[in-house]
Structure formats: C-alpha cells, structure tokens
Design an enzyme around this catalytic site. Sequence first.
Site, PDB file in Angstrom:
ATOM      1  N   TYR A 129      15.715 -11.658   5.762  1.00  0.00           N
ATOM      2  CA  TYR A 129      16.340 -10.350   5.726  1.00  0.00           C
ATOM      3  C   TYR A 129      15.627  -9.433   6.716  1.00  0.00           C
ATOM      4  O   TYR A 129      14.411  -9.283   6.670  1.00  0.00           O
ATOM      5  CB  TYR A 129      16.276  -9.739   4.317  1.00  0.00           C
ATOM      6  CG  TYR A 129      17.144  -8.499   4.263  1.00  0.00           C
ATOM      7  CD1 TYR A 129      18.474  -8.591   3.857  1.00  0.00           C
ATOM      8  CD2 TYR A 129      16.665  -7.264   4.686  1.00  0.00           C
ATOM      9  CE1 TYR A 129      19.299  -7.476   3.869  1.00  0.00           C
ATOM     10  CE2 TYR A 129      17.482  -6.148   4.706  1.00  0.00           C
ATOM     11  CZ  TYR A 129      18.799  -6.261   4.301  1.00  0.00           C
ATOM     12  OH  TYR A 129      19.611  -5.160   4.332  1.00  0.00           O
ATOM     13  N   GLN A 190      24.642  -7.243  -0.536  1.00  0.00           N
ATOM     14  CA  GLN A 190      25.706  -8.199  -0.201  1.00  0.00           C
ATOM     15  C   GLN A 190      25.196  -9.321   0.709  1.00  0.00           C
ATOM     16  O   GLN A 190      25.621 -10.471   0.585  1.00  0.00           O
ATOM     17  CB  GLN A 190      26.932  -7.480   0.404  1.00  0.00           C
ATOM     18  CG  GLN A 190      26.708  -6.741   1.716  1.00  0.00           C
ATOM     19  CD  GLN A 190      26.224  -5.305   1.526  1.00  0.00           C
ATOM     20  OE1 GLN A 190      25.678  -4.952   0.480  1.00  0.00           O
ATOM     21  NE2 GLN A 190      26.400  -4.464   2.543  1.00  0.00           N
ATOM     22  N   ASN A 213      15.230  -2.386   1.436  1.00  0.00           N
ATOM     23  CA  ASN A 213      15.202  -1.186   0.591  1.00  0.00           C
ATOM     24  C   ASN A 213      15.349  -1.567  -0.891  1.00  0.00           C
ATOM     25  O   ASN A 213      15.295  -2.745  -1.251  1.00  0.00           O
ATOM     26  CB  ASN A 213      16.297  -0.206   1.036  1.00  0.00           C
ATOM     27  CG  ASN A 213      17.690  -0.834   0.923  1.00  0.00           C
ATOM     28  OD1 ASN A 213      17.888  -1.811   0.205  1.00  0.00           O
ATOM     29  ND2 ASN A 213      18.641  -0.271   1.635  1.00  0.00           N
ATOM     30  N   SER A 236       2.735   0.381   2.404  1.00  0.00           N
ATOM     31  CA  SER A 236       1.535  -0.099   3.101  1.00  0.00           C
ATOM     32  C   SER A 236       0.252   0.573   2.623  1.00  0.00           C
ATOM     33  O   SER A 236       0.288   1.685   2.097  1.00  0.00           O
ATOM     34  CB  SER A 236       1.643   0.184   4.597  1.00  0.00           C
ATOM     35  OG  SER A 236       2.790  -0.395   5.110  1.00  0.00           O
ATOM     36  N   ASP A 360      -0.888  -6.409  13.120  1.00  0.00           N
ATOM     37  CA  ASP A 360       0.550  -6.197  12.897  1.00  0.00           C
ATOM     38  C   ASP A 360       1.385  -6.859  13.986  1.00  0.00           C
ATOM     39  O   ASP A 360       2.575  -7.097  13.792  1.00  0.00           O
ATOM     40  CB  ASP A 360       0.866  -4.690  12.884  1.00  0.00           C
ATOM     41  CG  ASP A 360       0.425  -4.034  11.591  1.00  0.00           C
ATOM     42  OD1 ASP A 360       0.306  -4.750  10.576  1.00  0.00           O
ATOM     43  OD2 ASP A 360       0.188  -2.816  11.588  1.00  0.00           O
ATOM     44  N   GLU A 414       1.940 -35.517 -30.315  1.00  0.00           N
ATOM     45  CA  GLU A 414       2.860 -34.401 -30.064  1.00  0.00           C
ATOM     46  C   GLU A 414       4.236 -34.633 -30.705  1.00  0.00           C
ATOM     47  O   GLU A 414       5.134 -33.818 -30.539  1.00  0.00           O
ATOM     48  CB  GLU A 414       3.007 -34.164 -28.552  1.00  0.00           C
ATOM     49  CG  GLU A 414       1.721 -33.633 -27.914  1.00  0.00           C
ATOM     50  CD  GLU A 414       1.860 -33.305 -26.437  1.00  0.00           C
ATOM     51  OE1 GLU A 414       2.937 -33.599 -25.844  1.00  0.00           O
ATOM     52  OE2 GLU A 414       0.904 -32.750 -25.854  1.00  0.00           O
ATOM     53  N   HIS A 419       8.813 -40.485 -25.525  1.00  0.00           N
ATOM     54  CA  HIS A 419       7.729 -40.466 -24.541  1.00  0.00           C
ATOM     55  C   HIS A 419       6.786 -41.640 -24.814  1.00  0.00           C
ATOM     56  O   HIS A 419       6.452 -42.414 -23.905  1.00  0.00           O
ATOM     57  CB  HIS A 419       6.933 -39.161 -24.638  1.00  0.00           C
ATOM     58  CG  HIS A 419       7.577 -37.973 -23.989  1.00  0.00           C
ATOM     59  ND1 HIS A 419       8.742 -37.421 -24.438  1.00  0.00           N
ATOM     60  CD2 HIS A 419       7.203 -37.231 -22.909  1.00  0.00           C
ATOM     61  CE1 HIS A 419       9.054 -36.383 -23.674  1.00  0.00           C
ATOM     62  NE2 HIS A 419       8.139 -36.248 -22.736  1.00  0.00           N
TER      63      HIS A 419
END
Lengths: 436, 436
Positions: A129, A190, A213, A236, A360, A414, A419
């Site tokens: 994005y 969207q 956002n 930041s 950066d 258990e 199993h």
Amino acid sequence: MRRLHAGRPGFEADFAALLGEKRESAEDVDQTVRGILAAVRERGDAALIDYTKRFDRLDVTAGTLAIGADEIAEAAARVPAAQRDALARAAERIEAYHSRQLPQDFRFVDADGVSLGQRWSAVAAAGIYVPGGTAAYPSSVLMNAIPARIAGVERVVMVVPTPDGRLNPLVLAAAQLAGATEIYRIGGAQAVAALAYGTATIAPVDKIVGPGNAWVAAAKRQVFGTVGIDMIAGPSEILVVADGQNDPAWIAVDLLSQAEHDSAAQSILITDDAGFADRVEAALARELAMLPRREIAADSIARHGAIILVDDLADAPALVDRIAPEHLELAVDDCEALAERIRHAGAIFLGRHTPEAIGDYVAGSNHVLPTARSARFSSGLSVLDFMKRTSIVRCDPASLAAIGPAAVALAEAEGLGAHARSVAIRLNDRPAEKTA
Amino acid sequence: MRRLHAGRPGFEADFAALLGEKRESAEDVDQTVRGILAAVRERGDAALIDYTKRFDRLDVTAGTLAIGADEIAEAAARVPAAQRDALARAAERIEAYHSRQLPQDFRFVDADGVSLGQRWSAVAAAGIYVPGGTAAYPSSVLMNAIPARIAGVERVVMVVPTPDGRLNPLVLAAAQLAGATEIYRIGGAQAVAALAYGTATIAPVDKIVGPGNAWVAAAKRQVFGTVGIDMIAGPSEILVVADGQNDPAWIAVDLLSQAEHDSAAQSILITDDAGFADRVEAALARELAMLPRREIAADSIARHGAIILVDDLADAPALVDRIAPEHLELAVDDCEALAERIRHAGAIFLGRHTPEAIGDYVAGSNHVLPTARSARFSSGLSVLDFMKRTSIVRCDPASLAAIGPAAVALAEAEGLGAHARSVAIRLNDRPAEKTA
C-alpha cells in the site's frame, strides 16, 4: 520544551506520563470500513470503480485500473536525473543490506535417528500500500517492495491512489526500480479489500504491507487472517542521547526531522549537560523558522517534545529501554559501548555523523520501524516478513520406536486416543483398544 | 466422507467450496471483553479477584493469585513417573530443535565506509496463556514456554485458570520443566488484561502467546499494540497425501488424530488410488468405534472431512499449496522429492513412519502451527517470536559525504526539509536556507 530531570522528585510520575501520552486520536472508522470491504468482496471491480470515483474523483474502468507499463515509463522519464540517480543509489544500498537477512534452512539427524529441519519459503504474492497525497514517499516504496523481491515474492502488487488522476512520477520510478510487478490506481479501504479478496482484475495477495491513514489501518486489521499484514505504524519518534560536545544545531535539526512528519510525532533529547540543553532549545527556535513544515514541527515539539536531563549518561540506557524508541541516535564518543547497554530500539544511529534521516533513505537498513514502544516486542520490516517457515520431521521405524512411546504416554495423559494410537499402531501396539 | 476427483467436471467448484468452508462460528464477545479489559486496567487485582470468583468459582486474594513453588512441587510430585519421564524427554527434544533457531547478528562495513548491522535481542517478559478444563495440554506448555526461555526471555509468566480450584498436575510439571518463572491461577480475558496492563501483583509482559477460547482470542486482539501477540489459532487440520501402498488403518487413525480435537477440525486425504480410499473409509469406521472422543471425531469427519482423488500423485503439490495445510503427511516412498515440490504448509511429516502426532509431542519441532490457510504467509511458533531486531547504522564524516547527497536529494524531493538539513548540515552545506 518540557524538561524532566532523572532522579529528582517527581521524575517518575512525569516520565510515566510521557510514556503513557496518547498521541494518536484513533478515529472510529470500523463500521464504514466493514461496509467497504463487504462491497468490494461482493461486487469486485464495480465497487472499486465506484469508490475511486467517489473518493479520488477519478473515472476508471476495469481496463484502466492498472497503471500500464508505458504510463510508468513515461512518468519515470519525467523524474530529474539527480533524483533518479539518488533513488537508484538508495535502491542498491537497500538491496545490499536486506540480502544479508535471507535466512538459512537447516536439516539434521539427531541421536535418536529422527531427521528434523526447517525450510523457509517466500510468500507468493505481496501487496504494497502506497499512500497518495502529501505522504506519498518514494523512499517507502523502496523500503516495502525491495525486501519482498529479495525474499523471492513473485507478485509484488502496488496500490496507490491518484486523487484527481495525479500520478507521482517519483513514486512510479521507485516502483519500477524496486521491481513491482503490478500497479493499480486505487487506495483506501477499497484497495486493501481488493488485495485481500481479489476482484476479476486484481488477483488476491497473501500479505499486505505499507503505511496508510485510519481507513487503511482499520481495513488491514479487518482482513488480517485472510492475509498477513505488517505492523500498524504509529506516529514517528526520535530519541537522541547526546553529550555536551555536539553542535546544538545538528541535534536540533535531528529532533525536527521527526517532528516535521506529524504533529503527533515525538522528539526527545537525553543529555547530561543542562547548558547544552539550553543551546539545543535556542537552535530549535532558529532552525524551526527556516523549515518549510515549521508549523507541524513546532506543534509536535510543543505537544510531545521533551528534554530529559541525567546526572550521568550511564543512566541513559535504562531510560532508553523504557521508551523503546523507533529511532535512537547516540551522539557520544563511545557510542558502541553505550549501544551495547541498550536493548529496546527499532534502529540505532551511532556517533555524531549519523543523522537518523540517513537511515530513512540510503543507509540500507529499513525505515519501517516499530513505534509506540513496540520495539519491546517487534522489529522493523525485513525480508523475513515476506517469508515463512515449514517444519520438517521424518522418522523411520527405528527412530519412531525410540521416541514414540513418550508421545503415546503424553497423548494418553491428554486424553487424545487417536493421537496415541496413530503412533502406537506403527509400533505394532494397539493401546486404543484398551482405552476404548 | 465427501469425495472430489481432481480434473473431473465440477472439481474446481467443489474444491473452492472446500477451501472456503467456514469452520469457526466466531462468537461476538468483543463488547464483553472490552468491559473486562477496562475493569482490570482500572481496578487491577480487585477486578481479577472478582472475575475469578465469578467465572472460576474460586476465592483468591492478591496473596494467593500466584501458584507457589511448594504447590507446584507438590503437584508435580503427584505425576506418575512414566508421564514425568515422557514430559522430560519431550522437553529435551523441543529444546534441542529450537536452539537451532537462534538467529545470527551481523555487522559489516561496506564499500562506502558505512558500518551497518542488525542485532537480535529477547523480549524481556512473555506471558503464556494455558487454557483450563479439557483443553489443558501440558504439551502446549512446553511448546510455548521453551522457545521463550531459549530466546533469553527473563520473565516467563504463565496464567492458567483453575475452575473450582482444580489444578492440573501435569500442566504444573510441564511449567516447571519448561522454566516458567511465575504462574498465576487466572484465566479468560481478565488474565490477558493482567498480562498486558499489569496489576499490583502481576507485572505487565511484552508479548502474550498461547491458545484460548473466544474470550481469550478477542482479548488478545484488543491488547495487540500494547503488547505483541502470537497468531490466533483456528481449528486443527491435517492433510495426508498417500499412495495405495499404505496400511489403511494407519492413515485412518492419522486423519482421526486431528478430527478428535474439535468438530471444526478438518482432515483431508489426497490419494491416487480409489480402492485405497475405500479401504481408508472402512478403517475409519472401525477406528472411530474404538475412540474415546468418537463423537467429536465423527462429527468433524462428517462435516469437514474429504477425500480428493488425483489421477497422478504428481498433481498433489498444486492442490496442497492451495490448501496450505497446518499439518501435511507425505506417506509415499519418494517423500523427499514430493516435499521439494510443496511450498505452503506449516509442518511436513515425511514417509510412512511419521504420524503427525509425533510432532505434537516429542519430535522437537513446534506444534503451534498456522491454520486456516495462513501457512501461505505465516509460520509456526519459534524462538524468533520471542526476539526482535535492532538495525545499526554508523557513518563517519567520509562515509556520510559518500552517501549523504543522495539522502538530501530524496528528502528534498519528498518535501521534508529537516530530514534534508540534518544530513546537509553535517556536510557543511546549508540547503534548508535555500528552500526555506
């Protein structure tokens, strides 16, 4: 700038308040986003087209959702040579750093004769994005897409809104350079929906990364599970630990470099020199006046900035770990020794000649880093975010005989009969008949 | 058991339906959980004590929230020797496997003279949620706590509800063996809240892992950000790829070993031999009749089980990758070659003598694995889940001069004046005055 003095009365309360400070006003857009996701899931391209017209004031068709190769090449050609070269230099350095993150598989046979291993593989398709508007950062395109490509992701699918049809040439040039394989002119919840669920035009991806956002963040949270997501990035932060031997203007600008992002950003200075703190504050005022984004930066400094005085810089690491900053600068002579004593930080910039901003863009390490104290438990974006592990186990009759009885004992404890029996039946024992 | 035949008419639709099948009914407990989290955040121990009385019918005080060392030792002593030995054997093997996952740091100086690195460190405190009641699995205690301890986590904090005061001795023995440093007799959303926010008695942790019911899962989602969380585990799955040369009873029991967990579990067999498929179905009926948990297993098989016939086992890998199973068994002769062709699976069990259940207990690899097709983008629990990375960058004047101008160019292109200036000011240039 507010000042705290470690060890003085009231410090603990003030420091706790600083740590607990709420910097983000979480807009409650969950319901709206839920509706958008459902619409895209149901109506596919048609919903995308509607939302793009509504939110970006742009007419698209299924055929023009994708930004074509010629459009990209044309936009990239409009980028000034100096910028294109800088982008290429950054890309090259980011590649070199991230290539070292490729993990090792292992496979071994242990003393019991069991063959065990783990194997890493890439996610098949990743969605990146990229925000439109003022926060459209070409550097973020590189930082998100290059690790995906190095991981071995085949489809690197970028989405970027183009409000009123405006393309950002440098963003497209970065996408081209970073190896994006598809680019769509969509944004918002969207776009996240299209990446997660797919439409007739856009095949779904497996993982979605990148900043956005409140709508984008909410959409990412909601599609999590259907696809993987990266962390939700907060405002930041920079924490500078500096002795009195620094140029106050350098440190002031470093503090401003994060403050200029967002009023909600946070810049903190820890120093053992009250006079230096005064000089930094004076420099801040001068530097602020020259800044294009001075209003945002001034607001951030006023609201969230802080100077913490310590009697001795040896007291800094404990405070740093409690802050667990996204970015940490250590502007002292023996920066390596100080760094050794720090555990929780997204990235550490060592010495007086390493401004955070170098990371950066061109240092090579990733600039997508954990915010809001999450460096206590999470990491910056890396090649590993685009890979996953498969465990490998192989027994033969002898090794199963060696370790199987312990598995049968535990499965029975258990109460899991099948199993137990799935192991026991291969040991020529039939305990399930006894327990049935 | 429903049957699909790859390549036959209608297969794509049936296969898509199988992949899209909703197996979990997500209870909407978000509001209730939000209230519980707020109460614990506000009232701390007092809220914990109230909820424990209400949900677990147990009177506790702040002083008895913790399960004491003597209580643990006493409970552990009640565990039969055979079970204790099996647990110790499992712990030892889990340790050996996970120790190989410890990541390597790196540090290097590149051609530009920039020193770069990444450094791994452990999370300081991890919370392990252990469910009470029927799903209290000592093996899960080992699988969650041992990787934390190997990562170097100092505080391994276990929470386990003890409804009506009933402790599970084997769970406490496992906790002791796995190196839990604190154990509290609390559960539900209130336990997650205590771990995330802390109370007077329980110091907060940085990461919470472990399985739980709908309330626990919702609580984990809501505290995510304040702390890290592991994936939200869905119902178990097994996919067996088997040729006609297997004992049908062995394969039937393997399918049942996941079906017995939960009606929502899913067991799928892919085979190229229709006659073998018939024999497995016949064996399933016989084996089911002997199972203690036969009702759950039968329900799971009836609702979600499937047999997929393929004309050739060479067609299996493409189907496996689309299913992206949590557990994959390859019961064929050339299992290694087949495994090479598969990309999306949580764990692969190779050959005819490696039942999946061996991995649940003693193989050594982790049994916390990605469900619901998330093996496309996520991995089983590992040592890395309890660690995080810090990036390291160090420039000196020469290396900053080499790479700095590219950073300045990009920062200016992005309109971030202080970013540009923080680099430029160290290059003895003052571009911000020009752009101001």
